[in-house]
Design a protein around this motif. Structure first.
Motif, PDB file in Angstrom:
ATOM      1  N   VAL A  64      80.395  94.246  15.202  1.00 18.36           N
ATOM      2  CA  VAL A  64      79.810  95.084  16.251  1.00 18.36           C
ATOM      3  C   VAL A  64      80.796  95.264  17.407  1.00 18.36           C
ATOM      4  N   LEU A  65      81.442  94.189  17.805  1.00 15.44           N
ATOM      5  CA  LEU A  65      82.425  94.267  18.887  1.00 15.44           C
ATOM      6  C   LEU A  65      83.598  95.157  18.499  1.00 15.44           C
ATOM      7  N   LEU A  66      84.018  95.077  17.250  1.00 14.09           N
ATOM      8  CA  LEU A  66      85.111  95.922  16.775  1.00 14.09           C
ATOM      9  C   LEU A  66      84.711  97.392  16.776  1.00 14.09           C
ATOM     10  N   VAL A  67      83.510  97.695  16.302  1.00 17.65           N
ATOM     11  CA  VAL A  67      83.036  99.081  16.265  1.00 17.65           C
ATOM     12  C   VAL A  67      82.854  99.625  17.683  1.00 17.65           C
ATOM     13  N   LEU A  68      82.260  98.842  18.575  1.00 19.16           N
ATOM     14  CA  LEU A  68      82.068  99.301  19.946  1.00 19.16           C
ATOM     15  C   LEU A  68      83.405  99.495  20.672  1.00 19.16           C
TER      16      LEU A  68
END
Length: 73
Positions: A64-68
């Motif tokens: 999620v952190l990578l996508v955001l």
């Protein structure tokens, strides 16, 4: 490389490792006999279990952190 991307990659790696090993094993030395100058110790292996939920949560958090980070950057 951005800080968020680096943190995301580290979280993903930790999540994969937590799912693969499912616990941390360590060795301790404990005294078995202590009679004056005579001392005997024994090495005992202990395991700190990691539930699969921890690995999954860490892995998902990293993704999620990578996508955001990609959306904002």
């Amino acid at each position: 490389m951005k800080t968020n991307t680096l943190i995301a990659i580290v979280l993903i790696a930790i999540g994969i490792l937590a799912l693969a090993y499912q616990g941390i094993t360590y060795t301790t030395q404990e005294k078995v006999v202590d009679l004056g100058p005579i001392q005997m110790t024994a090495e005992k292996q202990k395991t700190f279990p990691l539930p699969p939920v921890v690995g999954i949560a860490t892995l998902v958090g990293g993704i999620v952190l990578l996508v955001l980070g990609k959306k904002n950057g």
